[in-house]
Design a protein around this motif. Sequence first.
Motif, short mmCIF file in Angstrom:
data_model
loop_
_atom_site.label_atom_id
_atom_site.label_comp_id
_atom_site.label_asym_id
_atom_site.label_seq_id
_atom_site.Cartn_x
_atom_site.Cartn_y
_atom_site.Cartn_z
N LEU A 187 7.92 4.87 -31.90
CA LEU A 187 8.47 5.21 -30.59
C LEU A 187 7.76 6.49 -30.17
CD1 LEU A 187 10.46 3.08 -31.54
CD2 LEU A 187 12.34 4.54 -30.78
N ILE A 188 7.17 6.50 -28.97
CA ILE A 188 6.31 7.61 -28.57
C ILE A 188 6.93 8.35 -27.39
CG2 ILE A 188 3.99 8.27 -27.81
CD1 ILE A 188 3.85 7.03 -30.54
N THR A 189 7.05 9.69 -27.53
CA THR A 189 7.68 10.48 -26.46
C THR A 189 6.74 10.66 -25.26
OG1 THR A 189 6.94 12.59 -27.43
CG2 THR A 189 9.14 11.79 -28.06
N HIS A 190 5.44 10.91 -25.52
CA HIS A 190 4.50 11.10 -24.41
C HIS A 190 3.07 10.98 -24.92
CE1 HIS A 190 4.61 15.18 -26.13
NE2 HIS A 190 3.53 15.47 -25.43
N THR A 244 3.46 6.15 -20.37
CA THR A 244 2.89 6.57 -21.66
C THR A 244 1.99 5.47 -22.23
OG1 THR A 244 4.71 8.07 -22.15
CG2 THR A 244 3.49 7.24 -24.04
N LEU A 245 2.42 4.22 -22.13
CA LEU A 245 1.59 3.11 -22.62
C LEU A 245 0.28 3.05 -21.82
CD1 LEU A 245 4.29 0.30 -23.08
CD2 LEU A 245 3.18 1.64 -24.88
N ASP A 246 0.39 3.18 -20.49
CA ASP A 246 -0.83 3.12 -19.66
C ASP A 246 -1.79 4.25 -20.01
OD1 ASP A 246 0.21 0.92 -18.33
OD2 ASP A 246 0.92 2.07 -16.60
N LEU A 247 -1.25 5.46 -20.20
CA LEU A 247 -2.10 6.61 -20.50
C LEU A 247 -2.74 6.46 -21.88
CD1 LEU A 247 0.20 9.36 -18.95
CD2 LEU A 247 -2.15 8.86 -18.22
N MET A 248 -1.99 5.90 -22.83
CA MET A 248 -2.58 5.66 -24.16
C MET A 248 -3.72 4.65 -24.05
SD MET A 248 0.79 5.61 -26.67
CE MET A 248 -0.11 5.53 -28.24
N ARG A 249 -3.51 3.62 -23.22
CA ARG A 249 -4.55 2.61 -23.04
C ARG A 249 -5.79 3.23 -22.41
NH1 ARG A 249 -1.37 -0.86 -20.87
NH2 ARG A 249 -0.79 -1.83 -22.84
N LEU A 250 -5.59 4.12 -21.43
CA LEU A 250 -6.72 4.78 -20.78
C LEU A 250 -7.52 5.61 -21.78
CD1 LEU A 250 -5.48 6.27 -17.37
CD2 LEU A 250 -7.16 4.45 -17.74
N ASP A 268 -6.89 9.80 -11.45
CA ASP A 268 -6.77 8.59 -10.62
C ASP A 268 -5.50 7.83 -10.97
OD1 ASP A 268 -9.11 9.17 -9.37
OD2 ASP A 268 -10.34 7.72 -10.46
N TYR A 269 -5.18 7.80 -12.26
CA TYR A 269 -3.97 7.09 -12.68
C TYR A 269 -2.72 7.77 -12.09
CZ TYR A 269 -0.15 5.14 -15.30
OH TYR A 269 1.05 4.53 -15.61
N TYR A 270 -2.66 9.09 -12.15
CA TYR A 270 -1.53 9.82 -11.55
C TYR A 270 -1.41 9.45 -10.06
CZ TYR A 270 0.13 13.18 -15.12
OH TYR A 270 0.72 13.78 -16.20
N ALA A 271 -2.56 9.47 -9.36
CA ALA A 271 -2.53 9.16 -7.93
C ALA A 271 -2.01 7.73 -7.71
CB ALA A 271 -3.92 9.34 -7.33
N SER A 272 -2.39 6.81 -8.60
CA SER A 272 -1.96 5.41 -8.46
C SER A 272 -0.46 5.27 -8.69
CB SER A 272 -2.74 4.50 -9.42
OG SER A 272 -2.18 4.61 -10.74
N ARG A 273 0.16 6.25 -9.37
CA ARG A 273 1.61 6.22 -9.59
C ARG A 273 2.35 7.00 -8.51
NH1 ARG A 273 3.04 2.34 -13.31
NH2 ARG A 273 5.06 3.37 -13.31
N GLY A 274 1.65 7.36 -7.45
CA GLY A 274 2.33 7.96 -6.30
C GLY A 274 2.40 9.48 -6.32
N VAL A 275 1.72 10.13 -7.26
CA VAL A 275 1.70 11.59 -7.27
C VAL A 275 0.72 12.06 -6.16
CG1 VAL A 275 1.20 13.66 -8.63
CG2 VAL A 275 2.22 11.65 -9.73
#
Length: 340
Positions: free
Chosen positions: A33-36, A55-61, A207-214
């Motif tokens: 189980l991963i916190t971040h 967290t899963l998406d960022l790990m994949r990146l 880019d990932y942050y921007a894609s999540r609406g940040v």
Amino acid sequence: MRPEDILAPTPSGVCCKLGSFHIDPTLPVERALITHAHSDHARAGHGAVLATQETLDLMRLRYGDGFAGTTQAIGYGECVNLGGAEVTFHPAGHVLGSAQIAVAADGLRVVASGDYKNVPDPTCVPFELVPCDVFITEATFALPVFRHGDPDEQIAKLLRSVALFPERAHLVGAYSLGKAQRLIALLRQAGYQAPVYLHGAMEKITDYYASRGVVLGELRAVRGASKAELAGTITICPPSALNDVWTRRFPEPVTAFASGWMRVRARARQHGVELPLVISDHADWDGLTATIAATGAGEIWVTHGQEDALVHWCVTRGVKARPLDIVGYGDEDDGDGEES
Ligand SMILES: [Zn+2]
Ligand SMILES: [Zn+2]
């Protein structure tokens, strides 16, 4: 049941025998189980990983598609039962997707908070206080000398410098996951509308942050920009790039570094930083002690380096506390170590 029967500390992370899982293990395990997604907490090579979608998406990146055997996403507030242990994820306010993991059994609740901060951050969901019996806290800035102050004042300092030196480029060292995006978002909140330039190492995650609406506004790659174009601009780069030949493409660069460690002058000097910016994604001394008290926990387990002062603080208040000697937390991947 004792708290140790819910989460047992081991040198490679805390382990739940009931649910057959580890939280943020530093060695490969069957079920994690991963916190971040910071690399000291989120390692590649586990059999199964349960974490927030971000967290899963960022790990994949960072690690590629094969970073784990299988993955399962869980939302904040959602509950899963693993072998009789009730597991819920709650916002930690640290970086996008970061979570505290609460594990409850037999009326006893232990919260593993990972890394956290209790101050506003435009790039992630705010920290949620989770009442518990045992609170596992980080201690990255667990000394009374660490008081981070107002990040907006630090951003104002950066913008004053940019206005003062329109012919120079400003390079801001910031960790590539979380701090970089928070800096950009804070600049936008302060009304800065010019394009922000990015070192290549920042592009994917930003880019990932921007894609999540940040909201990050216009971003440009440094790659391909002329020296003249970079005058008067702000570029965000990994701290390690500040002392690299890479900086030669910039006109008379002013070097800044955004980190909680910038409270310590020697650290700024050691990095050759002209403009230290005290901005941290970790709770400071006041944040740690206020949070610990507010959880109502009767027992505190402390990780991440500077455990002694915090353990002492707890004990003098009649709260049981002990350090967890977990090896391997606190070294984020770039620069000279700790993510901060
Ligand atoms: Zn972290
Ligand atoms: Zn950490």
